[in-house]
Design an enzyme around this catalytic site. Structure first.
Site, PDB file in Angstrom:
ATOM      1  CG  ASP A 176      -2.384  -2.497   3.821  1.00 38.42           C
ATOM      2  OD1 ASP A 176      -2.946  -2.610   4.929  1.00 38.42           O
ATOM      3  OD2 ASP A 176      -2.758  -1.692   2.938  1.00 38.42           O
ATOM      4  NE  ARG A 213     -11.892   3.101   4.098  1.00 42.38           N
ATOM      5  CZ  ARG A 213     -11.840   4.017   5.069  1.00 42.38           C
ATOM      6  NH1 ARG A 213     -12.913   4.730   5.350  1.00 42.38           N
ATOM      7  NH2 ARG A 213     -10.741   4.215   5.747  1.00 42.38           N
ATOM      8  CE  LYS A 228      -0.178   3.663   3.413  1.00 45.21           C
ATOM      9  NZ  LYS A 228      -1.040   4.202   4.472  1.00 45.21           N
ATOM     10  CG  ASP A 274      -3.162   5.738   2.234  1.00 45.16           C
ATOM     11  OD1 ASP A 274      -3.025   4.528   1.942  1.00 45.16           O
ATOM     12  OD2 ASP A 274      -2.516   6.312   3.126  1.00 45.16           O
ATOM     13  CG  ASP A 320      -1.832   1.207   1.296  1.00 43.66           C
ATOM     14  OD1 ASP A 320      -1.889   1.960   0.296  1.00 43.66           O
ATOM     15  OD2 ASP A 320      -2.483   1.396   2.343  1.00 43.66           O
TER      16      ASP A 320
HETATM   17  N1  BES Z   1      -3.105   0.237   5.203  1.00 40.83           N
HETATM   18  C1  BES Z   1      -3.499   1.460   5.783  1.00 40.83           C
HETATM   19  C2  BES Z   1      -3.746   1.386   7.287  1.00 40.83           C
HETATM   20  C3  BES Z   1      -2.586   1.030   8.167  1.00 40.83           C
HETATM   21  C4  BES Z   1      -1.918   2.035   8.854  1.00 40.83           C
HETATM   22  C5  BES Z   1      -2.203  -0.276   8.368  1.00 40.83           C
HETATM   23  C6  BES Z   1      -0.867   1.719   9.692  1.00 40.83           C
HETATM   24  C7  BES Z   1      -1.137  -0.593   9.203  1.00 40.83           C
HETATM   25  C8  BES Z   1      -0.472   0.402   9.864  1.00 40.83           C
HETATM   26  C9  BES Z   1      -4.781   1.952   5.133  1.00 40.83           C
HETATM   27  O1  BES Z   1      -4.996   1.585   3.821  1.00 40.83           O
HETATM   28  C10 BES Z   1      -4.764   3.440   5.178  1.00 40.83           C
HETATM   29  O2  BES Z   1      -3.877   4.026   4.607  1.00 40.83           O
HETATM   30  N2  BES Z   1      -5.733   4.049   5.846  1.00 40.83           N
HETATM   31  C11 BES Z   1      -5.835   5.457   5.991  1.00 40.83           C
HETATM   32  C12 BES Z   1      -7.289   5.852   5.807  1.00 40.83           C
HETATM   33  C13 BES Z   1      -7.525   7.335   5.662  1.00 40.83           C
HETATM   34  C14 BES Z   1      -6.905   7.842   4.368  1.00 40.83           C
HETATM   35  C15 BES Z   1      -9.008   7.585   5.655  1.00 40.83           C
HETATM   36  C16 BES Z   1      -5.357   5.839   7.389  1.00 40.83           C
HETATM   37  O3  BES Z   1      -5.610   5.102   8.347  1.00 40.83           O
HETATM   38  O4  BES Z   1      -4.702   6.880   7.497  1.00 40.83           O
HETATM   39 ZN    ZN Z   2      -4.045  -0.209   3.216  1.00 42.72          ZN
HETATM   40 ZN    ZN Z   3      -4.061   2.885   2.411  1.00 40.50          ZN
END
Ligand code: BES
Ligand code: ZN
Ligand code: ZN
Length: 482
Positions: A276, A339, A265, A335, A258
């Site tokens: 991920d 979902r 990121k 990001d 990811d």
């Molecule tokens: N894969 C990430 C979540 C994640 C964060 C997993 C840290 C493991 C460690 C996910 O896809 C993500 O980036 N989520 C975002 C959502 C936001 C953009 C609404 C997040 O949590 O910042």
């Molecule tokens: Zn993710």
């Molecule tokens: Zn993500």
């Protein structure tokens, strides 16, 4: 490691002994250690997690005896027991012991099912180290052998076997997570699952790009589009009770990397994003254990595997996309991709695999770390009975989970004025991300688990090694077994 059950230990020329003891009940037959002196001088009192090494020379050979405190009789829970035993086992390994044993005879701690099971799980999980990419100077000459010494080994054969299956499945998941994303991608993950299905006895059905397109998984395909590696829909089926109509459904997030997509990121946040696919590792590991143990239960697991990358064909912030379930989705942030892959996998498992209960598990939100840190996975669910079963399954394995509420206010947050739903619903991010997936659960009893805080360990501690933790593998086995 060569792990076994044994009844005698004195004649086996062991060079390391792990001797568990309850607090203030320091006694042991057959080794003349002046226990009263240990207590009087406060060198070792048996406090939970404490260790004291006594080395002696027998026939010219070193024998390390690690006394291991289990605390007051009756106080220790399964989680703590696993960690204390694993730490004790690691001490022997660091002392370069080659023929070790844990003694559940002769002292205050006498074998029972729980101790034997914990000893098997703690040693197998505590023995794990991800080092396959490091060049080895020389192969270790002698393999470690370790015996669990009990009065009647035959009584514990089935406990031993189940614990070995569970610990091994946990390591399958750790390995999948620890493999870097240049090794494990959607295509190689699918191949690995085919091998695991073959080895453990579950059916594997891999759907490639054209089949995913034919299923109209537009949300999944939008995320996958920027990668040079094709997506795969991995379907695992285990029918241990074919006459029963009940089918438990597991959906695991399978982002093999990811990068965040166009909502890219930072390097710091990106560098561990091979993890991920931790949700998929959990369901794959659980399927291995369920099939290997031949549980009398039907379970189907689905993983929508792909990478979230950047290219000229990336989906964009501001796009409005379709989904297999027919709901349109506004993309506020590329990001928030997990979902999107999960809703198509969820809609697929509910409509095409006829599951009767469904659980999804994902490294979904960084916000999960703000809820419970690394100590517990975070959950929401619509069905109290099903959630209670999940909670019990976690408890049995010594893992922790915490349920968050679903207030009416949160349900409004996933709606959007231009589309049916938005993928960026705001706070509380862990709950709203889960609710977004819940929109596609077909009204079935449903539990969602966020493992973003528990998938990864920065320390070698207790049963955990650095890197992937194999979180939820053993709980998902117990849930199927219940
Ligand atoms: N894969 C990430 C979540 C994640 C964060 C997993 C840290 C493991 C460690 C996910 O896809 C993500 O980036 N989520 C975002 C959502 C936001 C953009 C609404 C997040 O949590 O910042
Ligand atoms: Zn993710
Ligand atoms: Zn993500």
């Amino acid at each position: 490691m060569n792990l076994s059950l044994a009844s005698e230990w004195k004649k086996r020329d062991l060079d390391g002994l792990l001797i568990p003891m309850y607090e203030e009940e320091l006694s042991f037959e057959g080794l003349d250690i002046p226990m009263e002196q240990l207590l009087e001088t406060k060198r070792f009192e048996g406090k939970v997690g404490s260790q004291y090494t006594v080395t002696r020379i027998e026939d010219g050979n070193f024998v390390n005896m690690v006394l291991l405190g289990l605390g007051k009789r009756g106080d220790i829970g399964y989680r703590k027991l696993l960690n204390v035993l694993a730490d004790g086992f690691r001490t022997l390994k660091k002392q370069k012991v080659k023929k070790g044993a844990i003694l559940f005879v002769g002292g205050s701690v006498v074998a029972n099912d729980t101790y034997v099971k914990a000893a098997v799980e703690a040693t197998i999980m505590g023995d794990y180290l991800f080092d396959e990419f490091k060049s080895k100077e020389e192969e270790e000459a002698e393999e470690l052998s370790f015996a669990i010494v009990v009065e009647q080994p035959d009584r514990y054969a089935s406990v031993f076997e189940e614990a070995e299956i569970l610990a091994t499945a946990n390591l399958v998941a750790r390995d999948l997570v620890n493999q870097p994303a240049n090794v494990i991608n959607s295509v190689t993950l699918a191949q690995r699952v085919e091998e695991l299905g073959e080895e453990n006895g579950f059916e594997v059905d891999i759907k490639g790009l054209e089949e995913i397109q034919a299923l109209q998984m537009e949300a999944f395909l939008s995320v996958a589009r920027a990668s040079d590696i094709e997506p795969r829909l991995i379907v695992m089926r285990y029918k241990g009770d074919p006459d029963n109509e009940e089918i438990l459904g597991y959906v695991g997030k399978g982002l093999t990397y990811d990068a965040g997509g166009l909502s890219i990121k930072s390097t710091t946040n990106m560098v561990t994003m091979k993890d991920d696919m931790g949700g998929s590792a959990a369901v794959i590991g659980a399927m291995c254990a369920i099939a290997e143990a031949k549980l009398k239960r039907n379970v189907v697991a689905v993983v929508a595997a792909c990478e979230n990358m950047i290219s000229g064909s990336s989906y964009r912030p501001g796009d409005i996309i379709d989904s297999m379930g027919g709901k349109s989705i506004y993309i506020g942030n590329t990001d928030a991709e997990g979902r999107l892959t999960l809703i198509d996998a969820m809609h697929y498992i509910v409509t095409e695999e006829n599951v009767t209960k469904v659980l999804d598990i994902a490294t979904l939100t960084g916000a999960a770390l703000h809820c419970t840190g690394n100590a517990a996975s975070v959950a929401i669910g619509t069905d109290d009975q099903f959630y209670d079963d999940v909670n019990e399954a976690f408890y049995l394995s010594g893992e922790q989970i915490w349920r968050m509420p679903i207030f009416d206010e949160y349900k409004e947050l996933i709606k959007h004025e231009e589309a049916d739903l938005t993928n960026t619903a705001g706070k509380p991010g862990t709950i709203t991300a889960g609710l977004f997936i819940g929109e596609f659960n077909g009204g079935l009893p449903w539990v969602h688990i966020d493992i973003a805080g528990t998938i990864w360990s920065t320390k070698e501690e207790g049963v955990l090694s650095k890197g992937g933790t194999g979180v939820a593998v053993r709980p998902l086995y117990y849930l199927a077994k219940a």
